[in-house]
Design an enzyme around this catalytic site. Structure first.
Site, PDB file in Angstrom:
ATOM      1  N   LYS A 181       3.505   0.902   3.002  1.00  0.00           N
ATOM      2  CA  LYS A 181       3.161  -0.159   3.943  1.00  0.00           C
ATOM      3  C   LYS A 181       3.235  -1.490   3.210  1.00  0.00           C
ATOM      4  O   LYS A 181       2.899  -1.568   2.028  1.00  0.00           O
ATOM      5  CB  LYS A 181       1.753   0.037   4.496  1.00  0.00           C
ATOM      6  N   ARG A 214      -2.655  -2.159  -3.392  1.00  0.00           N
ATOM      7  CA  ARG A 214      -3.893  -1.406  -3.161  1.00  0.00           C
ATOM      8  C   ARG A 214      -3.862  -0.154  -4.030  1.00  0.00           C
ATOM      9  O   ARG A 214      -2.905   0.624  -3.975  1.00  0.00           O
ATOM     10  CB  ARG A 214      -4.018  -1.005  -1.698  1.00  0.00           C
ATOM     11  N   GLU A 261      -7.965  -6.080   5.158  1.00  0.00           N
ATOM     12  CA  GLU A 261      -7.839  -5.697   3.756  1.00  0.00           C
ATOM     13  C   GLU A 261      -6.628  -6.350   3.100  1.00  0.00           C
ATOM     14  O   GLU A 261      -6.664  -6.684   1.909  1.00  0.00           O
ATOM     15  CB  GLU A 261      -7.757  -4.172   3.650  1.00  0.00           C
ATOM     16  N   ASP A 311     -10.020  12.362  16.822  1.00  0.00           N
ATOM     17  CA  ASP A 311      -9.935  11.040  17.431  1.00  0.00           C
ATOM     18  C   ASP A 311     -11.202  10.752  18.236  1.00  0.00           C
ATOM     19  O   ASP A 311     -11.493  11.452  19.218  1.00  0.00           O
ATOM     20  CB  ASP A 311      -8.705  10.978  18.336  1.00  0.00           C
ATOM     21  N   MET A 312     -11.942   9.711  17.838  1.00  0.00           N
ATOM     22  CA  MET A 312     -13.178   9.386  18.537  1.00  0.00           C
ATOM     23  C   MET A 312     -12.935   9.032  19.996  1.00  0.00           C
ATOM     24  O   MET A 312     -13.794   9.258  20.858  1.00  0.00           O
ATOM     25  CB  MET A 312     -13.889   8.231  17.820  1.00  0.00           C
ATOM     26  N   GLY A 357     -11.292   0.846  12.929  1.00  0.00           N
ATOM     27  CA  GLY A 357     -10.865   1.268  14.258  1.00  0.00           C
ATOM     28  C   GLY A 357     -11.980   1.593  15.226  1.00  0.00           C
ATOM     29  O   GLY A 357     -12.028   1.065  16.349  1.00  0.00           O
ATOM     30  N   ARG A 371     -13.342  14.686   7.745  1.00  0.00           N
ATOM     31  CA  ARG A 371     -14.232  14.896   6.602  1.00  0.00           C
ATOM     32  C   ARG A 371     -15.677  14.933   7.068  1.00  0.00           C
ATOM     33  O   ARG A 371     -16.062  14.193   7.970  1.00  0.00           O
ATOM     34  CB  ARG A 371     -14.028  13.777   5.564  1.00  0.00           C
ATOM     35  N   ASN A 403       0.873  -1.174   0.000  1.00  0.00           N
ATOM     36  CA  ASN A 403       0.000   0.000   0.000  1.00  0.00           C
ATOM     37  C   ASN A 403       0.909   1.222   0.000  1.00  0.00           C
ATOM     38  O   ASN A 403       1.416   1.630   1.048  1.00  0.00           O
ATOM     39  CB  ASN A 403      -0.910  -0.016   1.229  1.00  0.00           C
ATOM     40  N   HIS A 438     -13.313   1.879   0.186  1.00  0.00           N
ATOM     41  CA  HIS A 438     -13.189   0.829   1.212  1.00  0.00           C
ATOM     42  C   HIS A 438     -13.705  -0.514   0.692  1.00  0.00           C
ATOM     43  O   HIS A 438     -14.132  -1.375   1.468  1.00  0.00           O
ATOM     44  CB  HIS A 438     -13.956   1.197   2.498  1.00  0.00           C
ATOM     45  N   GLY A 451     -13.676   4.228  10.689  1.00  0.00           N
ATOM     46  CA  GLY A 451     -12.339   4.599  11.116  1.00  0.00           C
ATOM     47  C   GLY A 451     -12.184   6.093  10.938  1.00  0.00           C
ATOM     48  O   GLY A 451     -13.171   6.833  10.974  1.00  0.00           O
TER      49      GLY A 451
END
Length: 401
Positions: free
Chosen positions: A20, A94, A386, A285-286, A333, A244, A13, A183, A213
């Site tokens: 990655k 990817r 993935e 960050d949630m 996540g 976003r 990726n 996704h 995520g």
């Protein structure tokens, strides 16, 4: 390469400043090694390689993707597993945007490279880096098939009613304006895994997959086919995300141009990097948002409620689109690690016979059924994979499934 009969796919990726990778058994999903080369093109790069002997990390200069790929090979040579001792059947890449051109994984050819390059305007932040990774891997692994797996491909099964925007014909035909969705590898993996967990054929299962995520999307999957999805032409549409906003009024750009003097570039930057949870709370960050909700922060409470409201909006719509619903799956996540978000969504669906097992939801770690036995719909937490999906598709394409 010398083969010991151990089939593997090297999954890559590549982004604009990172690469990655993961060495995956396409049959089982087992990973022999994972790694990351980051800060490509910046003064201080970093390499991290994790394998059976542990995690090995160091800083170094990484001027470009060519050097990043050299570092990848060095990491395998020094720390293992030795790529010369595995049957590397493919390198799976990817690629974020395949437009309407790719509906399945594709062996990379010159024509495929040209098409990915032509699609740069649809994903200017992603496709260029993805293509750099492909071109470098072609040189480093010249005898290994290179396979492109597109995030958008899974959604090419959308019916025209779901993929078509009601905009002028010239936009649709000349500029390829339509819903593409993203996704896709995650939604494909999770929906197939849900069917396995239910013990039913994939063709017989209707699932809503919530990939939550920093980027987030919802997809209605009917018999293994994507029939509706929340992201559109770009990954900005749909659910509220880390930075976003998801859905906004199409008249917003003109309004902000008139009252605030925002240019197209200003507007795009704000919607890509300054909105969502960050715009509502100052944090993307949630986990921070949830802690602030517990502390009584009204901005965090509002943000959490907006996220849940938008999720319910899509769950309800997709249940109607599917006409029946066997399962809801939370992944990525937030989906995998936030009992609060999951409970807030499922608790609002009790009127439709969906019931949460509160203890199972709180204890969920890894794959877990979190609906109660009397629930009309099975609710699962399914960690996405993935890399395995890319490896599986790549191996299947080159005849090593």
């Amino acid at each position: 390469m010398t083969s010991t009969g151990t089939r593997r796919v090297l999954v890559i990726n590549a982004g604009s400043s990172s690469l990655k990778y993961q060495l995956v058994d396409p049959g089982t999903g087992a990973s022999d090694a994972t790694g990351l080369v980051e800060r490509i093109g910046l003064p201080a790069g970093r390499v991290r390689h994790t394998c059976a002997s542990g995690t090995h990390a160091h800083e170094t200069t990484v001027p470009d993707h060519v050097r990043a790929m050299e570092l990848l090979r060095t990491a395998f040579a020094e720390h293992g597993p030795d790529l010369a001792q595995v049957d590397l059947v493919a390198v799976g890449h990817r690629v974020v945007h395949g437009g309407a051109d790719f509906s399945a994984p594709t062996v990379v050819t010159g024509a495929v490279v040209d098409t990915i390059r032509r699609l740069f305007p649809l994903a200017p932040l992603h496709n260029p880096g993805n293509l750099q990774g492909i071109e470098v891997a072609q040189r480093v692994f010249p005898d290994v098939p290179q396979v492109a797996v597109f995030d958008t491909a899974f959604h090419q099964t959308l019916p025209p009613a779901a993929s078509t925007y009601a905009v002028p014909r010239a936009w649709r035909e000349q500029y390829r304006v339509r819903r593409y969705g993203f996704h896709g590898t995650s939604h494909a993996y999770v929906s197939r895994r849900v069917a396995d967990l239910l013990g039913r054929p994939l063709a017989a299962v209707a699932t809503i997959v919530l990939h939550l995520g920093n980027g987030a999307s919802a997809t209605a999957v009917d018999g293994g086919r994507s029939v509706d999805t929340s992201m559109g032409l770009t990954p900005l549409e749909g659910l509220v995300m880390g930075t976003r906003p998801g859905d906004v009024d199409p008249g917003l750009p003109r309004h902000l141009a008139e009252v605030a003097g925002l240019s197209v570039e200003d507007y795009d930057r704000a919607l890509s990097t300054e909105s969502g949870l960050l715009g509502l709370t100052g944090s993307a960050d949630m986990r921070d948002v949830e802690q602030r909700v517990q502390d009584g922060d009204p901005d965090a409470r509002l943000a959490f409620d907006v996220v849940v409201h938008r999720l319910l909006h899509y769950v309800g719509a997709y249940a109607a689109v599917l006409g029946r619903l066997d399962a809801i799956a939370f992944t990525a996540g937030i989906g995998e690690h936030s009992p609060l978000v999951r409970a807030a969504v499922v608790d609002r669906l009790t009127g439709f016979g969906v019931r949460l097992d509160e203890a199972a939801n709180e204890a969920a770690h890894g794959e877990a059924l979190i609906s109660s036995p009397d629930s009309s719909v099975a609710v699962w937490v399914v960690p996405t994979n993935e890399e395995w999906e890319i490896a599986r598709q790549a191996a299947e394409l080159v005849g090593h499934d």
